[in-house]
Design a protein around this motif. Structure first.
Motif, PDB file in Angstrom:
ATOM      1  N   GLN A 448      15.623  10.647   1.136  1.00  0.00           N
ATOM      2  CA  GLN A 448      16.219   9.338   1.400  1.00  0.00           C
ATOM      3  C   GLN A 448      15.542   8.657   2.589  1.00  0.00           C
ATOM      4  O   GLN A 448      15.288   7.449   2.566  1.00  0.00           O
ATOM      5  N   SER A 449      15.267   9.425   3.636  1.00  0.00           N
ATOM      6  CA  SER A 449      14.636   8.827   4.824  1.00  0.00           C
ATOM      7  C   SER A 449      13.241   8.303   4.496  1.00  0.00           C
ATOM      8  O   SER A 449      12.838   7.235   4.982  1.00  0.00           O
ATOM      9  N   ILE A 450      12.514   9.044   3.632  1.00  0.00           N
ATOM     10  CA  ILE A 450      11.188   8.584   3.210  1.00  0.00           C
ATOM     11  C   ILE A 450      11.322   7.329   2.353  1.00  0.00           C
ATOM     12  O   ILE A 450      10.584   6.352   2.528  1.00  0.00           O
ATOM     13  N   TYR A 451      12.286   7.348   1.438  1.00  0.00           N
ATOM     14  CA  TYR A 451      12.462   6.204   0.542  1.00  0.00           C
ATOM     15  C   TYR A 451      12.857   4.940   1.303  1.00  0.00           C
ATOM     16  O   TYR A 451      12.404   3.835   0.977  1.00  0.00           O
ATOM     17  N   ASP A 493       3.635  12.171  -4.005  1.00  0.00           N
ATOM     18  CA  ASP A 493       2.697  11.437  -3.172  1.00  0.00           C
ATOM     19  C   ASP A 493       3.189  10.017  -2.928  1.00  0.00           C
ATOM     20  O   ASP A 493       3.464   9.265  -3.868  1.00  0.00           O
ATOM     21  N   SER A 494       3.275   9.646  -1.664  1.00  0.00           N
ATOM     22  CA  SER A 494       3.759   8.318  -1.294  1.00  0.00           C
ATOM     23  C   SER A 494       2.879   7.217  -1.870  1.00  0.00           C
ATOM     24  O   SER A 494       3.388   6.187  -2.331  1.00  0.00           O
ATOM     25  N   TYR A 495       1.572   7.432  -1.869  1.00  0.00           N
ATOM     26  CA  TYR A 495       0.670   6.391  -2.355  1.00  0.00           C
ATOM     27  C   TYR A 495       0.933   6.073  -3.828  1.00  0.00           C
ATOM     28  O   TYR A 495       0.921   4.910  -4.235  1.00  0.00           O
ATOM     29  N   PHE A 621      -4.540   9.414  -9.605  1.00  0.00           N
ATOM     30  CA  PHE A 621      -4.358   9.979  -8.272  1.00  0.00           C
ATOM     31  C   PHE A 621      -3.508  11.245  -8.269  1.00  0.00           C
ATOM     32  O   PHE A 621      -3.220  11.791  -7.212  1.00  0.00           O
ATOM     33  N   VAL A 622      -3.114  11.711  -9.454  1.00  0.00           N
ATOM     34  CA  VAL A 622      -2.424  12.989  -9.516  1.00  0.00           C
ATOM     35  C   VAL A 622      -3.461  14.093  -9.563  1.00  0.00           C
ATOM     36  O   VAL A 622      -4.655  13.847  -9.708  1.00  0.00           O
ATOM     37  N   LYS A 712      -1.018  17.521 -17.049  1.00  0.00           N
ATOM     38  CA  LYS A 712       0.448  17.582 -17.058  1.00  0.00           C
ATOM     39  C   LYS A 712       1.092  16.568 -16.111  1.00  0.00           C
ATOM     40  O   LYS A 712       2.083  15.932 -16.495  1.00  0.00           O
ATOM     41  N   PRO A 713       0.601  16.373 -14.877  1.00  0.00           N
ATOM     42  CA  PRO A 713       1.244  15.372 -14.016  1.00  0.00           C
ATOM     43  C   PRO A 713       1.231  13.969 -14.621  1.00  0.00           C
ATOM     44  O   PRO A 713       2.167  13.202 -14.428  1.00  0.00           O
TER      45      PRO A 713
END
Length: 822
Positions: A448-451, A493-495, A621-622, A712-713
């Motif tokens: 949640q804090s990251i979001y 990954d945030s990006y 990017f995965v 798979k990702p």
């Protein structure tokens, strides 16, 4: 947690919550030797009773808020009888009596014919009578004796019949003398392991009544395997316990932290299925419940993780008419197994008609169970379980976002029990659940804090590029980010989250510009600019959209070039041009009153919904990353095309009325144009049939190997995108609503968890070790940990310096509470 839960030398029964009721019955058994018959045979069980009374005065389970449940009444009475029998714990007995006097009225006041559970109607009268004959008088105040008398008037049943599960004989310890059960009846119903229906309490009474040595061997084995209190059923298939642990970890949102452990357990379970030569029919309904629970849970977990497993691994019960009838007659007892069957049937591929039958069978009985238990407040656990069933039936699995599902599982953990035991639910031990829930809570709130941080950053990006204040259309920055972040724990990954969210915002703004704002000449100019990738001649809204798009593509290509050494600029530009061109085609259809064929509409509409524009660049990017040739339109994999079609049809199903009023076309309306004799219901049914088929195909392409070259990702991203569209367009058009999704956004990103009374770590008997390497970083981290997990300051005796390991250690007084921070 890995050390506690998944090491090979961990005893699986360690994770089952002890049953106070069954442990008390073992504690009552005297030594066989006549000279020592005044001593208990299982002293460890008596010691458990002495040491495990709740501070309020009861024995047994409590709910997530620490409050006793109705299951505590018979458990408390049984424990008091055990103490009275051996003339120990007089103060505990007094405290137990105080609890019964203070709480009996609350528990028993609503015990009418509909609300009194069968197990309670059998066990409670029996244990009350047994307690009174053993010297525990005046158990209830006068105000509740009428309720107790009513429960005593329960109907008689056959000892072993087909109408009830578990059979009445499995409650042997609670049956009144009027049943006058012959020893031969007991012995003839013993299982091969010496137990009476795998019930420790019933087997204890069977041994005391018959002296049967097979019963004794069973009880000795039980006490040895479970020295710290016995479970309500024994033995259990150890694969069930391991699958329950995996299921718990996944549903709490901790799968990525336990990836290797999960794969190892599922690999072991899968090999066991492959090596199973023949299927052995369960010998009784208790064994049937355990087998069906295990098989349906294993199927769901194995299929979710890509294992090639047949639906018949758990749908075998459909082929046995007698078993189906037994489940239908005892659907309340089988309620949690039926829920597991229903969940397993979510993972249905094309042509798997047996799973459709399993879904229909389980759904019908679950709906019947909900009707039966509607408004039942006699058990907080049952009430929560009722809510879980309603949640599963009302919202399809494919329409639920992982992050919010994790929240529900954390907050409703009491309801997520494998199945009903005799007097309680089986579930993984609360001793470990408390710590696992602590970890899940910290993990959820950390996300949640990251979001929150990323959403604020995204809002700034939208504002900087003037996308959030275009003066027309939908401002959906929060919607877009929420959908990306909450749909799955992956990507981490945030990006990638930000790339998909920015793309979704651009798509929403540009789509609205083509739909409602831009003139046809402006749209042609913007589309041509995207083709040339040159903004000359653009102005106003067209210029804003192109500049933001150019910035996003340049940023994406630059990052890929830096990490992979390949320039994907032209591929990204082609991908976006294809999308803009589809919007232009649809705008011309609308404004020129052109009515395309349904095939032509689908060909363009699957592109204009732009799901491929979201998932394919992100897949670069995965790890492992998408092969760059898959970015090109003619190279799209089948799974990508399936996603594009499904998303378009989902959107159309909830927007055809609005688009009809605006003079636009979609798949529902296109079908009516080609079939003028059809009604709107026919068109909806036609589109829904296509949707159901395509979703099953996509699920198979995502979960199984051999259908696509995508890593798979990337396949997981496709599935997450499908879940987002299903969530937005499941029963209404939630994306266009300004209010429907707001509460979910708040729960996912802003509102703290509501987890009852989780013990803070300082309430557990732990010693905290200071870090050995006292540099600034380690000391700061240690202080942060104490701050996060403490509500009061630590006293001197709570902190020590044990000689153990490296870094930080948390050394338990009790081995069961071992927990390490390294």
């Amino acid at each position: 947690m890995k050390g506690m839960m998944f090491k090979n030398n961990i005893e699986p029964y360690y994770f089952l919550n002890p049953s106070a009721y069954d442990t008390a019955w073992l504690a009552m058994i005297p030594q066989e030797d006549h000279d020592q018959s005044n001593q208990p045979m299982f002293k460890n069980c008596l010691e458990w009773v002495l040491n495990n009374q709740n501070h309020v005065g009861f024995w047994g389970e409590c709910d997530a808020n620490g409050k006793p449940t109705i299951e505590c009444l018979p458990a408390t009475l049984a424990c008091m009888v055990a103490l009275k029998k051996w003339n120990v714990g007089s103060s505990l007995i007094e405290k137990g009596l105080e609890f019964v006097h203070a709480n009996a009225e609350m528990f028993l006041k609503d015990m009418n014919g509909r609300q009194c559970p069968r197990w309670f109607a059998i066990v409670f009268p029996g244990i009350v009578e047994f307690a009174q004959t053993n010297g525990l008088e005046n158990l209830f105040p006068e105000t509740v004796r009428e309720n107790v008398s009513y429960i005593f008037r329960c109907q008689r049943e056959e000892l072993v019949g087909k109408n009830h599960c578990p059979p009445l004989l499995s409650y042997l310890e609670a049956l009144p003398p009027s049943y006058d059960i012959d020893e031969e009846v007991i012995i003839n119903n013993l299982s091969d392991d010496g137990s009476l229906f795998q019930s420790p309490s019933a087997t204890s009474q069977a041994f005391m009544a018959t002296g049967n040595q097979e019963c004794l061997a069973y009880l000795m084995s039980l006490a040895q395997r479970c020295p710290n209190g016995v479970p309500p059923t024994y033995p259990m298939d150890e694969d069930i316990l391991k699958l329950c642990m995996v299921n718990q970890v996944i549903r709490l949102g901790l799968a990525e932290q336990f990836f290797n452990e999960i794969e190892e357990i599922l690999g072991h379970v899968y090999r066991n299925y492959l090596e199973q030569e023949t299927w052995v029919r369960p010998t009784n309904l208790v064994a049937l419940a355990a087998q069906l629970y295990k098989d349906s849970l294993a199927f769901r977990l194995l299929r979710l993780h890509g294992y090639n497993i047949s639906p018949m691994s758990f749908c075998w019960f459909l082929c046995e008419e007698e078993i189906r009838e037994e489940i239908e007659m005892n659907y309340e007892y089988f309620s949690s197994i039926l829920l597991n069957i229903y969940r397993a049937s979510d993972l249905m591929f094309s042509g798997e008609y047996v799973l459709e039958e399993a879904k229909s069978f389980s759904r019908n009985l679950l709906e019947k169970y909900i009707f039966l238990r509607d408004g039942d407040q006699t058990s907080p656990i049952l009430s929560k379980f009722h809510k879980v069933i309603e949640h599963e039936l009302n919202i399809p699995w494919i329409a639920r976002l992982d992050h919010l599902e994790h929240r529900m599982w954390i907050e409703e953990t009491e309801a997520n029990a494998p199945w009903r035991g005799k007097t309680s639910f089986f579930r993984i031990s609360h001793l470990y659940n408390n710590e696992l829930l602590q970890l899940a809570k910290l993990n959820y709130e950390f996300r949640q804090s990251i979001y929150r941080k990323e959403l604020e950053e995204l809002k700034g990006w939208s504002k900087d590029w003037e996308l959030s204040d275009m003066g027309f259309g939908r401002e959906k920055t929060s919607y877009c980010y929420f959908a990306v972040a909450a749909s799955t724990t992956l990507p981490c990954d945030s990006y990638i989250r930000m790339l998909v969210a920015k793309s979704a915002i651009l798509i929403t703004v540009a789509d609205d510009f083509y739909d409602m704002k831009g003139s046809l000449s402006e749209l042609e100019d913007l589309t041509d600019a995207v083709r040339r990738w040159d903004s000359r001649g653009l102005s106003s809204h067209s210029k804003i959209i192109f500049d933001a798009l150019n910035n996003l593509v340049t940023e994406t290509a630059t990052k890929y070039l830096k990490h992979e050494g390949t320039d994907i600029t032209s591929s990204l530009q082609d991908l976006w041009y294809e999308t803009f061109l589809s919007w232009l085609i649809e705008a011309k259809w609308s404004r020129m009153k052109i009515r395309p064929s349904i095939d032509d509409y689908i060909k363009t509409g699957m592109t204009s919904v732009a799901t491929h524009t979201l998932v394919l660049p992100a897949s670069c990017f995965v790890k492992p990353s998408l092969p760059i040739e898959k970015l090109r339109p003619k190279q799209y994999e089948t799974v990508t095309k399936l996603l594009m079609v499904i998303a378009r049809l989902l959107n159309d199903m909830q927007s055809y009325q609005k688009e009809k009023e605006e003079g636009k076309v979609n798949s529902v309306l296109a079908f009516l144009i080609e079939n003028p004799e059809a009604e709107i219901e026919d068109s909806i049914a036609y589109v829904r049939e296509i949707l159901d088929k395509k979703k099953k195909e996509l699920l198979e392409h995502v979960l199984m190997d051999g259908f696509t070259d995508l890593p798979k990702p990337s396949k997981d991203l496709h599935l997450s995108c499908l879940k987002v569209f299903q969530m937005f367009f499941n029963s209404t058009n939630r994306f266009d609503s300004n209010t429907e999704v707001l509460h979910d956004i708040k729960k996912a990103i802003y509102i703290p968890l509501e987890v009852g009374t989780l013990k803070p770590l300082q309430d557990l008997p732990l010693h905290f070790a200071e870090p050995k390497k006292k540099n600034a970083k380690t000391l700061a981290s240690f202080k942060w940990f104490l701050k996060q997990n403490s509500r009061t300051s630590f006293t001197a005796h709570q902190v020590s310096r044990p000689r153990v390991g490296k870094g930080y250690g948390i050394i338990p007084i009790a081995p069961k509470l071992a927990l390490g921070l390294l």
